[in-house]
Design an enzyme around this catalytic site. Structure first.
Site, PDB file in Angstrom:
ATOM      1  N   GLY A  20       0.834  -1.197   0.000  1.00 51.77           N
ATOM      2  CA  GLY A  20       0.000   0.000   0.000  1.00 51.77           C
ATOM      3  C   GLY A  20       0.860   1.234   0.000  1.00 51.77           C
ATOM      4  O   GLY A  20       2.058   1.186   0.286  1.00 51.77           O
ATOM      5  N   ARG A  21       0.235   2.340  -0.311  1.00 51.61           N
ATOM      6  CA  ARG A  21       0.970   3.576  -0.415  1.00 51.61           C
ATOM      7  C   ARG A  21      -0.001   4.665  -0.010  1.00 51.61           C
ATOM      8  O   ARG A  21      -1.124   4.701  -0.500  1.00 51.61           O
ATOM      9  CB  ARG A  21       1.396   3.757  -1.870  1.00 51.61           C
ATOM     10  CG  ARG A  21       2.486   4.751  -2.118  1.00 51.61           C
ATOM     11  CD  ARG A  21       2.868   4.692  -3.578  1.00 51.61           C
ATOM     12  NE  ARG A  21       3.964   3.762  -3.836  1.00 51.61           N
ATOM     13  CZ  ARG A  21       5.238   4.156  -3.952  1.00 51.61           C
ATOM     14  NH1 ARG A  21       5.542   5.423  -3.819  1.00 51.61           N
ATOM     15  NH2 ARG A  21       6.172   3.278  -4.208  1.00 51.61           N
ATOM     16  N   GLY A  22       0.386   5.483   0.928  1.00 50.20           N
ATOM     17  CA  GLY A  22      -0.563   6.511   1.367  1.00 50.20           C
ATOM     18  C   GLY A  22       0.145   7.830   1.550  1.00 50.20           C
ATOM     19  O   GLY A  22       1.313   7.978   1.190  1.00 50.20           O
TER      20      GLY A  22
ATOM     21  N   GLY B 163       3.342   7.392   3.827  1.00 53.43           N
ATOM     22  CA  GLY B 163       4.478   6.582   3.445  1.00 53.43           C
ATOM     23  C   GLY B 163       4.044   5.322   2.726  1.00 53.43           C
ATOM     24  O   GLY B 163       2.892   5.183   2.315  1.00 53.43           O
TER      25      GLY B 163
ATOM     26  N   VAL C 151       3.681   1.141   2.588  1.00 48.87           N
ATOM     27  CA  VAL C 151       3.485   0.019   3.498  1.00 48.87           C
ATOM     28  C   VAL C 151       4.014  -1.265   2.859  1.00 48.87           C
ATOM     29  O   VAL C 151       3.736  -1.547   1.695  1.00 48.87           O
ATOM     30  CB  VAL C 151       1.997  -0.168   3.831  1.00 48.87           C
ATOM     31  CG1 VAL C 151       1.834  -1.191   4.941  1.00 48.87           C
ATOM     32  CG2 VAL C 151       1.365   1.146   4.232  1.00 48.87           C
TER      33      VAL C 151
ATOM     34  N   LYS D 163       5.134   0.223   7.891  1.00 46.97           N
ATOM     35  CA  LYS D 163       4.978   1.460   7.128  1.00 46.97           C
ATOM     36  C   LYS D 163       6.238   2.295   7.256  1.00 46.97           C
ATOM     37  O   LYS D 163       6.667   2.638   8.353  1.00 46.97           O
ATOM     38  CB  LYS D 163       3.780   2.252   7.652  1.00 46.97           C
ATOM     39  CG  LYS D 163       3.557   3.537   6.880  1.00 46.97           C
ATOM     40  CD  LYS D 163       2.134   4.026   7.037  1.00 46.97           C
ATOM     41  CE  LYS D 163       1.804   5.036   5.966  1.00 46.97           C
ATOM     42  NZ  LYS D 163       0.381   5.245   5.800  1.00 46.97           N
TER      43      LYS D 163
ATOM     44  N   ASP E 140      -7.492  10.667   7.662  1.00 42.93           N
ATOM     45  CA  ASP E 140      -7.495   9.999   6.362  1.00 42.93           C
ATOM     46  C   ASP E 140      -8.392   8.757   6.430  1.00 42.93           C
ATOM     47  O   ASP E 140      -7.958   7.648   6.152  1.00 42.93           O
ATOM     48  CB  ASP E 140      -6.066   9.642   5.945  1.00 42.93           C
ATOM     49  CG  ASP E 140      -5.971   9.349   4.439  1.00 42.93           C
ATOM     50  OD1 ASP E 140      -6.960   9.614   3.713  1.00 42.93           O
ATOM     51  OD2 ASP E 140      -4.920   8.853   3.996  1.00 42.93           O
TER      52      ASP E 140
END
Ligand SMILES: *[C@@H]1O[C@H](CO)[C@@H](O)[C@H](O)[C@H]1NC(C)=O
Ligand SMILES: *[C@@H]1O[C@H](CO)[C@@H](O)[C@H](O)[C@H]1NC(C)=O
Ligand SMILES: *[C@@H]1O[C@H](CO)[C@@H](O)[C@H](O)[C@H]1NC(C)=O
Ligand SMILES: *[C@@H]1O[C@H](CO)[C@@H](O)[C@H](O)[C@H]1NC(C)=O
Ligand SMILES: *[C@@H]1O[C@H](CO)[C@@H](O)[C@H](O)[C@H]1NC(C)=O
Ligand SMILES: *[C@@H]1O[C@H](CO)[C@@H](O)[C@H](O)[C@H]1NC(C)=O
Ligand SMILES: *[C@@H]1O[C@H](CO)[C@@H](O)[C@H](O)[C@H]1NC(C)=O
Ligand SMILES: *[C@@H]1O[C@H](CO)[C@@H](O)[C@H](O)[C@H]1NC(C)=O
Length: 799
Positions: free
Chosen positions: A520-522, A525, A527, A541, A633
């Site tokens: 994942g990417r948020g 940063g 993950v 993360k 978020d």
């Protein structure tokens, strides 16, 4: 030079043949006048001698020889005369020729003795284990301190049918206190509060049967002990392992003066010397320990400070230096038949019920029951959702008061008729007032779903009457009772006891195989999936680089580490090395809400449960008045599902981690979140409050109901026949407006993949809540707590 004198002193004091073992032989004595007059164990870990407990007051004690850093006090593990200290002058511990070891005060009378008799020569030896043994030169033990524990059990020391631990009176007063650890008549190891006026057992949780607590009452050998690796086991099948199990550390199991049983390990810090960290404790929520605040008072839990006592309205503290004495009425309370009641919500008083059968009372009937008795001081009224009726507990004593938002019952305090007018003022005093200066943080509950299923959770939630606080056998909760002056040492302490720990960068690099498997990417940063050394699968993360200092990061991360809720992903630790900042949390196999929505694996019931659970998780983050963690978020990608489809909110606390470091970068700190879920406040630069999360939550719920993706919007054909893109929210609003008179709009927006299988009442509530949450004006939105209440009410109505 000093060493030489010391050596000579020892040589003079102790029998020559045993000088290396430092024993006390017959006809010799240790004197309270000479602080160097101590016995030391061969390994140098323990010392025994006179220990100052007050002005010119000494106890003969055994303590850890090494002094923990930042502490003036020795760590005492045993005392001979804790309740009768002796004079500093002329007091002696002497081994008589008769074989008796006596402690005499100022040379006159004996305050303590072993009552041993022997014709052969004896010696007093302090073993490496911390056991002080009186033995014959032939090696026969006549007496040992391990058989007479005070408040501490050391590894290898047995707790038996004949022994018990008794807490100290206070942090500074070592005399016998109110709490005891012992085997009760049912062969169960238990903790008892034995106060000046009342006694009660509070561990294991008294409202559970032994089968529920996992205790085995049929082994009458009654033995418990701690091994050096950190495993504790008892003949009633109670066991626990310390958080640092396996490491060979110095440990002690101490019944602290606050009634909590804690296992401590002596850990060495890099530069700071050594310090005691808690590696297990019986209670996460100290308020559930009985007698904490005395009678007629309320205990609440203040994060970072620990418990806080206060008096019930209309009561005042009896002794201003001692909460255990509780509170007394300010005025003479003479009860009559026309008294009133002051309702106080989320307040629980355990025990001392006047009626045996509390079930199925109406509120009026419960009031009447209480008014009929001159003894009834108050009653507890709770609605039991599983049974579908209310429970009424009339109270003859107001003990063990505990206030927590997680307790859903109301407490009705009886107010005599003649003083009824106070009523209004009192209610204000106790009510939560969000605008007043000190935000009140209340106790929290963490239930490990692995052990206690959610269904059971709800059941206990209502039946237990404050039985929420499951004794924390697995997870330990931080509390800062002894060290309110926060320092980096406290953080170590916190981290060690929550199981939330520091990882090295190398460890995490290894776990993620060099940061290869990105999941994942948020905003914060990237993950990665990783497998920790203990085989736990983790989501790791890696935060984007910030110029934030390690201490600031640690301060924030320690808050995240303290967050524990069944609807939040569990945080396991962090890494802060050089520029690297990483967070380690549990990995959720079942994927995110977004994944599950797009694969259409969620039926209506699951969706409602997820909406409710997510609201609970967020409500916990926002916590009553103090908005101390905003998520910022909230979106389906950040809500994960466990194997039972219970939601767990992830990525919380990141806003906290980043905002500090980004002071110099306002655009970064301003705009946060994901398009489609962001509240108007972000765009209009309005103050950011917890209501931004409420807004995002509303959008997420709309997605769950409609099955449409908020980031993509909805394709519609406008009146001119042209295809058009519309935001999800405005699409729903428009549908509602256009066809508000009929209910058909619901059918138009609801996810067609549900194939019409849903509860229309719940659906209406859910959409209503979602729209309210997504109001433009933040004040028009409910709080997360109100959302939980609205959804729970809906759930109860339909049972
Ligand atoms: C010291 O104690 C150990 C075991 O307790 C014993 O074997 C040894 O002989 C003792 N040493 C002396 C000098 O007495
Ligand atoms: C410790 O507590 C006991 C019992 O309350 C009391 O009698 C004693 O005076 C206290 N000692 C000190 C040093 O405060
Ligand atoms: C200590 O406890 C752990 C976990 O309960 C267990 O796996 C381990 O075998 C125990 N060790 C010993 C020596 O009993
Ligand atoms: C009772 O407990 C002791 C100590 O844990 C154990 O050694 C013993 O086997 C147990 N007895 C039974 C009958 O379970
Ligand atoms: C403890 O409670 C009292 C009374 O409610 C309150 O005045 C005080 O500020 C609280 N202390 C803390 C640290 O919250
Ligand atoms: C309050 O309690 C302390 C400690 O128990 C005691 O020393 C003191 O005398 C008490 N004060 C009053 C006014 O009773
Ligand atoms: C509760 O009490 C009412 C009468 O007060 C009775 O009709 C009802 O059946 C009771 N409900 C249960 C679940 O016992
Ligand atoms: C809350 O506290 C503030 C300041 O202490 C006060 O002005 C306000 O009236 C209180 N609100 C309520 C509802 O009691």
């Amino acid at each position: 030079m000093g060493t030489l004198i010391l050596f000579m002193l020892f040589s003079a004091l102790f029998a020559p043949a045993t000088s290396t073992n430092r024993t006390l032989s017959e006809s010799l004595s240790l004197s309270s006048e000479n602080p160097e007059d101590v016995l030391t164990s061969p390994n140098g870990v323990f010392s025994a001698g006179f220990y100052s407990v007050g002005d010119n007051a000494y106890c003969f004690a055994i303590w850890f020889a090494s002094r923990p850093s930042r502490s003036q006090d020795r760590t005492v593990v045993w005392m001979a005369n804790r309740d009768q200290p002796v004079n500093g002058r002329k007091s002696k511990l002497s081994l008589l020729r008769t074989g008796n070891l006596i402690l005499s005060d100022a040379g006159k009378f004996t305050v303590w003795e072993t009552n041993t008799i022997s014709i052969s020569s004896l010696e007093l030896v302090l073993y490496d284990t911390g056991n002080l043994v009186l033995r014959t030169l032939g090696g026969e033990n006549l007496w040992e301190s391990f058989h007479f524990p005070t408040d501490t059990l050391l590894p290898q020391q047995l707790l038996t049918r004949n022994t018990k631990l008794v807490s100290a009176r206070s942090h500074t007063n070592y005399s016998s206190g109110f709490y005891k650890l012992l085997f009760d008549i049912d062969n169960v190891l238990c903790l008892i509060y034995d106060g000046a006026e009342v006694s009660s057992s509070y561990w294991p949780a008294p409202w559970f049967s032994s089968s529920q607590t996992g205790r085995f009452p049929f082994n009458s050998s009654r033995i418990a002990f701690l091994d050096s690796f950190g495993n504790f086991s008892s003949s009633d099948k109670f066991t626990f392992s310390s958080a640092d199990y396996g490491q060979l550390l110095h440990r002690r199991l101490t019944l602290d003066y606050d009634g909590n049983l804690r296992l401590y390990s002596l850990e060495s810090l890099d530069e700071e010397g050594e310090m005691w960290v808690v590696s297990w404790q019986a209670f996460q929520i100290p308020c559930t320990i009985h007698g904490v605040c005395g009678a007629n008072s309320i205990c609440s839990y203040v994060l970072g400070i620990g418990r806080n006592c206060s008096c019930l309205p209309g009561y005042k503290m009896i002794n201003h230096t001692d909460w255990s004495q509780g509170c007394e009425p300010e005025l003479d309370l003479s009860y009559g038949k026309s008294d009133g009641f002051l309702p106080l919500s989320h307040l629980d008083f355990y025990g001392y019920d006047y009626n045996n059968n509390p079930d199925n009372y109406t509120l009026d009937k419960c009031k009447k029951l209480c008014l009929e008795s001159a003894e009834c001081k108050a009653f507890q009224y709770t609605f039991d959702t599983t049974l579908g009726f209310s429970k009424c507990y009339a109270k003859i004593q107001l003990m063990n008061g505990y206030r927590t938002p997680y307790f859903e019952g109301t407490f009705y305090l009886r107010v005599p008729e003649n003083i009824l007018p106070w009523n209004a003022n009192l209610a204000k005093e106790i009510g939560l007032n969000c605008s007043s200066e000190g935000p009140l943080l209340l106790g929290r509950v963490y239930l490990k779903s692995r052990v206690y299923g959610t269904g059971k959770f709800m059941l206990w939630f209502v039946c237990g009457l404050g039985g929420l606080e499951i004794v924390g056998i697995f997870l330990v909760w931080c509390l800062f009772i002894r060290t309110p002056n926060s320092s980096s040492a406290d953080k170590r302490y916190l981290l060690a006891i929550t199981g939330f720990r520091k990882f090295t960068y190398l460890e995490l690099k290894k776990a993620t195989k060099g940061f290869t498997e990105e999941i994942g990417r948020g905003a914060g940063g990237i993950v990665y999936k990783g497998v920790l050394a203990d085989n736990r699968v983790a989501a790791i993360k890696q935060l984007y680089e910030t110029n934030q200092g390690e201490d600031v990061f640690l301060a924030e991360v320690s808050i995240i580490g303290r967050l524990n809720h069944m609807n939040l992903t569990e945080m396991w630790g962090y890494c802060a090395e050089g520029k690297h900042r990483l967070l380690v949390s549990e990995y959720m196999e079942h994927g995110s809400l977004a994944d599950n929505l797009s694969s259409n694996s969620l039926d209506w019931k699951k969706r409602f449960e997820i909406a409710l659970g997510t609201a609970k998780g967020l409500s916990y983050l926002h916590e009553e008045c103090l908005e101390w963690v905003l998520h910022c978020d909230v979106k389906p990608e950040n809500i994960f599902l466990d194997p039972n489809y219970q939601p767990k909110v992830a990525d919380f606390g990141l806003s906290k981690l980043q905002s500090r470091g980004a002071n110099d970068n306002s655009s970064f700190s301003r705009m946060r979140g994901t398009r489609g879920y962001m509240a108007p406040e972000w765009v209009f630069h309005l103050p950011i409050t917890s209501k931004v999360d409420v807004y995002s939550y509303g959008i997420v719920v709309l997605e769950m109901v409609t099955g449409k993706d908020a980031t993509k919007g909805v394709h519609v054909i406008d009146s001119g026949g042209e295809p058009q893109q519309k935001g999800l929210l405005s699409w729903v609003r428009e549908k509602k407006k256009r066809t508000a008179s009929t209910k058909s709009w619901l059918a138009e927006i609801i996810d067609p993949r549900l194939k019409g299988k849903y509860d229309i009442g719940k659906m209406e509530t859910l959409i209503g809540v979602a729209l309210q949450c997504a109001e433009e004006k933040k004040d028009a939105r409910p709080s997360m707590r109100q959302v939980v209440e609205m959804l729970l009410a809906q759930e109860n109505d339909h049972q």
